[in-house]
Motif scaffolding. Structure first.
Motif, PDB file in Angstrom:
ATOM      1  N   UNK A 234     -46.420 -10.361  51.664  1.00 40.84           N
ATOM      2  CA  UNK A 234     -46.869 -11.645  52.196  1.00 40.84           C
ATOM      3  C   UNK A 234     -48.137 -12.131  51.497  1.00 40.84           C
ATOM      4  N   UNK A 235     -49.085 -11.230  51.288  1.00 44.22           N
ATOM      5  CA  UNK A 235     -50.343 -11.611  50.646  1.00 44.22           C
ATOM      6  C   UNK A 235     -50.107 -12.089  49.214  1.00 44.22           C
ATOM      7  N   UNK A 236     -49.146 -11.494  48.529  1.00 46.23           N
ATOM      8  CA  UNK A 236     -48.857 -11.869  47.149  1.00 46.23           C
ATOM      9  C   UNK A 236     -48.109 -13.188  47.057  1.00 46.23           C
ATOM     10  N   UNK A 237     -47.130 -13.405  47.936  1.00 47.97           N
ATOM     11  CA  UNK A 237     -46.218 -14.539  47.799  1.00 47.97           C
ATOM     12  C   UNK A 237     -46.641 -15.787  48.565  1.00 47.97           C
ATOM     13  N   UNK A 238     -47.345 -15.647  49.691  1.00 49.62           N
ATOM     14  CA  UNK A 238     -47.675 -16.833  50.476  1.00 49.62           C
ATOM     15  C   UNK A 238     -48.567 -17.813  49.701  1.00 49.62           C
ATOM     16  N   UNK A 239     -49.597 -17.353  48.962  1.00 53.44           N
ATOM     17  CA  UNK A 239     -50.372 -18.312  48.160  1.00 53.44           C
ATOM     18  C   UNK A 239     -49.532 -19.034  47.114  1.00 53.44           C
ATOM     19  N   UNK A 240     -48.512 -18.371  46.560  1.00 53.90           N
ATOM     20  CA  UNK A 240     -47.660 -19.019  45.570  1.00 53.90           C
ATOM     21  C   UNK A 240     -46.722 -20.032  46.235  1.00 53.90           C
ATOM     22  N   UNK A 245     -45.983 -26.050  47.132  1.00 49.23           N
ATOM     23  CA  UNK A 245     -45.712 -27.123  48.092  1.00 49.23           C
ATOM     24  C   UNK A 245     -46.941 -27.825  48.667  1.00 49.23           C
ATOM     25  N   UNK A 246     -48.087 -27.151  48.751  1.00 50.84           N
ATOM     26  CA  UNK A 246     -49.155 -27.714  49.583  1.00 50.84           C
ATOM     27  C   UNK A 246     -50.536 -27.768  48.943  1.00 50.84           C
ATOM     28  N   UNK A 247     -50.869 -26.893  48.003  1.00 54.23           N
ATOM     29  CA  UNK A 247     -52.234 -26.796  47.507  1.00 54.23           C
ATOM     30  C   UNK A 247     -52.273 -26.740  45.990  1.00 54.23           C
ATOM     31  N   UNK A 248     -53.408 -27.124  45.423  1.00 50.77           N
ATOM     32  CA  UNK A 248     -53.644 -26.980  43.992  1.00 50.77           C
ATOM     33  C   UNK A 248     -54.211 -25.598  43.700  1.00 50.77           C
ATOM     34  N   UNK A 249     -54.236 -25.237  42.435  1.00 51.80           N
ATOM     35  CA  UNK A 249     -54.792 -23.940  42.046  1.00 51.80           C
ATOM     36  C   UNK A 249     -56.265 -23.840  42.404  1.00 51.80           C
ATOM     37  N   UNK A 302     -43.320 -21.178  56.755  1.00 52.20           N
ATOM     38  CA  UNK A 302     -42.475 -21.370  55.580  1.00 52.20           C
ATOM     39  C   UNK A 302     -41.433 -22.453  55.789  1.00 52.20           C
ATOM     40  N   UNK A 303     -41.214 -22.868  57.047  1.00 53.42           N
ATOM     41  CA  UNK A 303     -40.238 -23.920  57.329  1.00 53.42           C
ATOM     42  C   UNK A 303     -40.809 -25.308  57.075  1.00 53.42           C
ATOM     43  N   UNK A 304     -42.126 -25.389  56.854  1.00 53.97           N
ATOM     44  CA  UNK A 304     -42.781 -26.684  56.633  1.00 53.97           C
ATOM     45  C   UNK A 304     -42.982 -26.879  55.135  1.00 53.97           C
ATOM     46  N   UNK A 305     -42.288 -27.876  54.574  1.00 51.20           N
ATOM     47  CA  UNK A 305     -42.371 -28.125  53.140  1.00 51.20           C
ATOM     48  C   UNK A 305     -43.155 -29.385  52.795  1.00 51.20           C
ATOM     49  N   UNK A 306     -43.315 -30.288  53.770  1.00 50.42           N
ATOM     50  CA  UNK A 306     -44.045 -31.527  53.508  1.00 50.42           C
ATOM     51  C   UNK A 306     -45.547 -31.286  53.610  1.00 50.42           C
ATOM     52  N   UNK A 307     -46.310 -31.686  52.590  1.00 50.52           N
ATOM     53  CA  UNK A 307     -47.775 -31.487  52.644  1.00 50.52           C
ATOM     54  C   UNK A 307     -48.410 -32.315  53.756  1.00 50.52           C
ATOM     55  N   UNK A 313     -54.423 -26.618  57.190  1.00 49.63           N
ATOM     56  CA  UNK A 313     -55.273 -25.914  58.148  1.00 49.63           C
ATOM     57  C   UNK A 313     -54.604 -24.678  58.710  1.00 49.63           C
ATOM     58  N   UNK A 314     -53.313 -24.794  59.068  1.00 55.03           N
ATOM     59  CA  UNK A 314     -52.570 -23.647  59.588  1.00 55.03           C
ATOM     60  C   UNK A 314     -52.429 -22.561  58.527  1.00 55.03           C
ATOM     61  N   UNK A 315     -52.223 -22.980  57.278  1.00 49.16           N
ATOM     62  CA  UNK A 315     -52.086 -22.003  56.202  1.00 49.16           C
ATOM     63  C   UNK A 315     -53.385 -21.240  55.980  1.00 49.16           C
ATOM     64  N   UNK A 316     -54.501 -21.953  55.985  1.00 52.04           N
ATOM     65  CA  UNK A 316     -55.805 -21.299  55.815  1.00 52.04           C
ATOM     66  C   UNK A 316     -56.075 -20.352  56.972  1.00 52.04           C
ATOM     67  N   UNK A 317     -55.748 -20.796  58.200  1.00 55.92           N
ATOM     68  CA  UNK A 317     -55.919 -19.932  59.372  1.00 55.92           C
ATOM     69  C   UNK A 317     -55.076 -18.670  59.235  1.00 55.92           C
TER      70      UNK A 317
END
Length: 417
Positions: A234-240, A245-249, A302-307, A313-317
């Motif tokens: 999860x730690x490896x793949x969730x940021x990718x 879909x949601x964030x810049x590098x 992972x079900x949310x694809x629209x930025x 906020x949920x992803x950072x949390x």
């Protein structure tokens, strides 16, 4: 005691720098350049020296002093960074890979020496908890410095100045280790053990039999191989996933490379404080259950694809909670490993701890290399369900051991000071 913690914390800090360079900077660079998740996953092979370190651990245990090994490896890291200052990842990707491989090799040898020193320096449950907190926090602070702080250096001055800065960091650490009085005790102790070491050096099979005969070793071996599998995926793949879909590098470099790792350091620090007050079995039962719950929450994202700002906020949390619990679990795990190692005779303690630490890295490395392939083949959602099942299985394994196995309360009594 404070001198010991500073000594260990600084050494683990510089030891965490190669990990931060590879785990935070390299994946973002490769993904931004269009490489597949499978190829990014296979960059984990650069960690391979950590798997092999158990082979040369007896040499570090029996030849020279810990101080000399530490000075030699840190000086080697400084020279590697200096020679790599002319590299740029766009034009010299294999040169950058070679640099990271060399840094991992030297850091793995350094790890054997500093772990052996820590086993001898730390006495009693209180010192074990605080010492392992210094270990985990120092290592992760070095990772944050490399994966987050050096990202700003690259943006402003480029890769060359980043390696120049690292050269000065490692050179200063070599001078510190050479002059510190913390290791003054090892010279006399080493002289007293020389005859025993020479006798066993020519019969290495006896060392391996002694390693496996140490009480608690079989359970600890299985535990360190498996406790991070689901979390590592999860730690490896969730940021990718977020990068797709949601964030810049740049955003991920800040939120995942700095903020989330800051929470990991807080979790590791809390682990040391809690170990001074509560039994390790009770702590591990609760924390592993909480980690499984946090992975359920992250998998649902992972079900949310629209930025959207809410999704960010949920992803950072999610990343922050996961790293906080991961840091807490890491401190508890390394304390368990060191407690097991302290049951071994002194002449094999560094080798025993390196053996456990090698297996800990092997479990994470092998699964980290395969996680990208799982996502490429089955998609993020199916892969994360597999990660979640692994995490739940580990929680059950730990829960059982606290009542009937190696983590029963009476087996983890505080050692006499």
């Amino acid at each position: 005691m404070n001198d010991k913690l500073v000594f260990l914390g600084l050494l683990y800090f510089v030891q965490g720098i190669p990990y931060g360079l590879q785990s935070s900077l390299l994946p973002l660079y490769l993904r931004g350049a269009g490489h597949s998740l499978t190829r990014i996953g296979f960059t984990k092979i650069l960690y391979f020296p950590w798997v092999l370190k158990v082979l040369w651990a007896p040499l570090v245990d029996r030849v020279g002093t810990k101080r000399r090994w530490l000075v030699a490896t840190v000086c080697g890291l400084a020279l590697t960074c200096l020679s790599s200052a002319a590299l740029a990842p766009e034009a010299h990707i294999w040169g950058v890979a070679g640099t990271l491989l060399t840094m991992n090799t030297l850091a793995s040898v350094q790890d054997i020496a500093v772990d052996g020193a820590a086993v001898g320096l730390l006495k009693g449950r209180g010192e074990l908890g605080l010492g392992n907190t210094a270990q985990v926090v120092g290592y992760k602070a070095g990772s944050v410095f490399a994966g987050g702080g050096l990202l700003a250096v690259i943006d402003v001055a480029g890769w060359s100045w980043m390696f120049v800065l690292l050269t000065f960091v490692y050179s200063g650490m070599a001078l510190f280790v050479w002059g510190t009085p913390v290791l003054d005790h090892e010279t006399l102790r080493g002289q007293q053990a020389d005859s025993t070491k020479r006798g066993e050096a020519v019969r290495p099979w006896r060392i391996w039999r002694k390693l496996l005969a140490v009480p608690g070793t079989p359970w600890t071996v299985l535990y360190v191989l498996t406790y991070k599998l689901g979390e590592q995926g999860a730690v490896t793949m969730f940021p990718l996933f977020l990068l797709d879909h949601h964030m810049t590098a740049r955003e991920l470099g800040f939120w995942n490379g700095v903020i989330a790792m800051g929470f990991s350091i807080c979790g590791s620090s809390l682990g040391g404080l809690l170990l001074a007050q509560f039994s390790i079995g009770a702590l591990m039962r609760r924390v592993f259950v909480l980690r499984t719950v946090s992975m359920v929450f992250q998998s649902s994202l992972l079900t949310v694809l629209e930025p959207s700002p809410l999704m960010k906020g949920m992803a950072v949390l999610s990343m922050s909670v996961q790293h906080f619990l991961g840091g807490l679990i890491t401190t508890l795990t390394f304390t368990t490993m060191m407690h097991c190692t302290q049951r071994a005779e002194e002449s094999i303690q560094a080798t025993h701890y390196s053996f456990l630490a090698t297996l800990e890295v092997l479990g994470k490395l092998m699964f980290g290399a395969l996680a990208g392939g799982l996502v490429d083949w089955f998609g993020f959602q199916v892969a994360f369900l597999f990660f979640l099942s692994l995490s739940a299985g580990t929680a059950l394994h730990v829960w059982t051991a606290t009542f009937t196995g190696a983590l029963r309360e009476h087996q983890l009594k505080e050692q006499p000071k």
